[in-house]
Structure formats: structure tokens, C-alpha cells
Design an enzyme around this catalytic site. Structure first.
Site, PDB file in Angstrom:
ATOM      1  N   ALA A 173       1.016  -1.391   0.003  1.00 53.97           N
ATOM      2  CA  ALA A 173       0.380   0.463   0.496  1.00 53.97           C
ATOM      3  C   ALA A 173       0.617   1.516  -0.312  1.00 53.97           C
ATOM      4  O   ALA A 173       2.004   1.376   0.535  1.00 53.97           O
ATOM      5  CB  ALA A 173      -0.692  -0.021   1.093  1.00 53.97           C
ATOM      6  N   CYS A 174       0.442   2.327  -0.602  1.00 52.19           N
ATOM      7  CA  CYS A 174       0.813   3.830  -0.982  1.00 52.19           C
ATOM      8  C   CYS A 174      -0.240   4.431  -0.446  1.00 52.19           C
ATOM      9  O   CYS A 174      -1.447   3.833  -0.635  1.00 52.19           O
ATOM     10  CB  CYS A 174       1.950   3.722  -1.723  1.00 52.19           C
ATOM     11  SG  CYS A 174       1.054   3.649  -3.022  1.00 52.19           S
ATOM     12  N   GLN A 175      -0.019   5.375  -0.838  1.00 49.26           N
ATOM     13  CA  GLN A 175      -1.591   6.585  -0.783  1.00 49.26           C
ATOM     14  C   GLN A 175      -2.009   6.529  -1.820  1.00 49.26           C
ATOM     15  O   GLN A 175      -3.674   6.825  -1.111  1.00 49.26           O
ATOM     16  CB  GLN A 175       0.152   8.548  -0.606  1.00 49.26           C
ATOM     17  CG  GLN A 175      -1.422   9.217  -0.385  1.00 49.26           C
ATOM     18  CD  GLN A 175      -2.074   9.103   1.431  1.00 49.26           C
ATOM     19  OE1 GLN A 175      -1.256   8.913   1.416  1.00 49.26           O
ATOM     20  NE2 GLN A 175      -2.379  10.113   1.776  1.00 49.26           N
ATOM     21  N   LEU A 216      -3.958   4.495   0.634  1.00 47.10           N
ATOM     22  CA  LEU A 216      -4.688   4.640   1.631  1.00 47.10           C
ATOM     23  C   LEU A 216      -5.604   5.858   2.034  1.00 47.10           C
ATOM     24  O   LEU A 216      -6.120   6.315   2.963  1.00 47.10           O
ATOM     25  CB  LEU A 216      -2.753   5.212   2.783  1.00 47.10           C
ATOM     26  CG  LEU A 216      -2.693   3.978   2.512  1.00 47.10           C
ATOM     27  CD1 LEU A 216      -1.177   3.340   3.672  1.00 47.10           C
ATOM     28  CD2 LEU A 216      -3.328   2.253   4.144  1.00 47.10           C
TER      29      LEU A 216
END
Length: 230
Positions: A173-175, A216
């Protein structure tokens, strides 16, 4: 009619020069185009800019090294059947099937808010060294008003291996997440930190790698469980 096609500063660590551009509110920030003019003259080599390319206006722009690099990574991810899951499915897999959410954002963002039980290993880090080249890279970031330039974390895989073995079931996961899905404007999808991290994981022997679709940002927007270290 002739047109000047200005090249851009590379925005991925895998581009022609090893630096990337991030923004505190949008890590997928794309820098504005700049003309590759060097003080030594138009034929001189300048380490921060590529030369101006003159093309016919009807010519289709060539893909940048970063775009070509992402195409290769995307094809490998598809070949290895790396699947994207939405945030609610990710939460279910975490709670019911022992999946681990690997948050690859900078540690400061992770500490502010993250899914409970997530593990943080940042894929990029702040530029640490102070060589002449690193100072020049900082100046390039500052040119765009970015004073926290980042570079690829060379210890990424080593850091992951210290926390997760090769059999771990991982959701990266990243932003904002990026996507492997093609569209009219993005035939190769959109690369992101989490997709680049997923590529590095499968390349280094991790067999159960998933990707968080929507990132996220969507997790927080959907009001799913959140933990904080502050």
C-alpha cells in the site's frame, strides 16, 4: 510547422537519472516541463536537464525512460499474477486470512495514520548524503519548490526481509495506489510507489503479493480502522 518538444526531469528512480519527485500532499506529483538548456550552450551536456528535441508537431512523442521502465514492470507484475484488491477486501484478508499490509510511504506519514497491524518499510527515503551530486539533486527539487527530495531506498528489500519471510501474504500500500488497468489516456495504467514495491518483492522471490487499489487515501476515506503512533 515545427514544434519544440521539451523533455521533463525524470520522476521515477528508474528514470535516466536516479532521483524522484514527491510532494507532501501528492506523492504522484508530476513536475512541469522544462527546457533542457545549459549555461554552456545548447549542445553542452547538463547533468540536471536533457537537451531540447526538435520534432514535427504531427510526430507522436516518444516514451520517456521512466515510461518504458514502467511498461516492463507492469508486464512482469501481470505475468506473476499480482492482483489488486480494494480496501474492504484488503481489510477482510488481513483480519481473516493472515495477510500483512506493507505500507511503503515515508515513516512520518505512517506514524500519522495507518491500518492497524500494518508494517512500514519506505520505498523512497529523504536524500541523505551531501556530495556535490546530492547537492545538485536538492537544487533540482528546490527549483520546483520541493525541499524534501527523495531517492530510492537501497535497503528496501533487506528491510522487508528482516520483517517478513518469503512465504508471507502481503498487500502493498501507498497513498494513492496507482493502477495496472489500462485506460484511453493511460494505456499502461499508472505507476505508483506500491506497484514499484510490489515489482521489487516478486522480483526477489515473494510469491504472495497483492496491491491495494485506491491506496490508503481510499482506506481513510472509507473510514476503515486506523492506528497512529503520535
Amino acid at each position: 510547422m515545427m514544434a519544440i518538444a521539451a523533455s521533463t526531469l525524470p520522476h521515477s528512480y528508474s528514470a535516466a537519472f536516479p532521483y524522484s519527485f514527491t510532494h507532501s500532499k501528492n506523492p504522484n506529483f508530476q513536475p512541469p516541463t522544462v527546457l533542457g538548456i545549459c549555461s554552456k550552450g545548447p549542445r553542452s551536456y547538463c547533468p540536471l536537464f536533457r537537451p531540447i528535441i526538435i520534432k514535427n508537431a504531427a510526430t507522436k512523442p516518444a516514451k520517456s525512460p521512466a515510461e518504458e521502465d514502467w511498461k516492463v514492470k507492469r508486464e512482469y507484475l501481470l505475468k506473476k499474477r499480482v492482483r489488486s484488491v480494494d480496501v474492504k477486501e484488503a481489510l477482510r484478508l488481513q483480519q481473516e486470512n493472515g495477510f500483512v499490509i506493507l505500507d511503503v510511504r515515508p515513516s512520518a506519514e505512517f506514524k500519522e495514520a495507518h491500518p492497524p497491524g500494518a508494517i512500514n518499510v519506505q520505498i523512497y527515503r529523504l536524500i541523505k548524503e551531501w556530495t556535490a551530486w546530492d547537492i545538485a539533486r536538492r537544487a533540482a527539487f528546490a527549483f520546483f519548490g520541493i525541499f524534501s527530495g527523495t531517492e530510492e531506498n537501497p535497503d528496501f528489500i533487506q528491510d522487508v526481509e528482516s520483517k517478513l519471510d518469503k512465504s508471507a501474504k502481503i498487500i502493498v500500500a501507498c497513498q494513492f495506489g496507482g493502477t495496472m488497468r489500462p485506460s484511453q489516456n493511460l494505456p499502461e495504467g499508472q505507476q505508483s510507489r506500491s506497484l514499484i514495491a510490489a515489482y521489487l518483492l516478486v522480483l526477489n522471490g515473494y510469491a504472495n503479493v497483492f496491491h491495494l487499489d485506491g491506496g490508503l487515501y481510499t482506506w481513510f476515506k472509507e473510514a476503515l480502522p486506523v492506528a497512529s503512533e503520535e
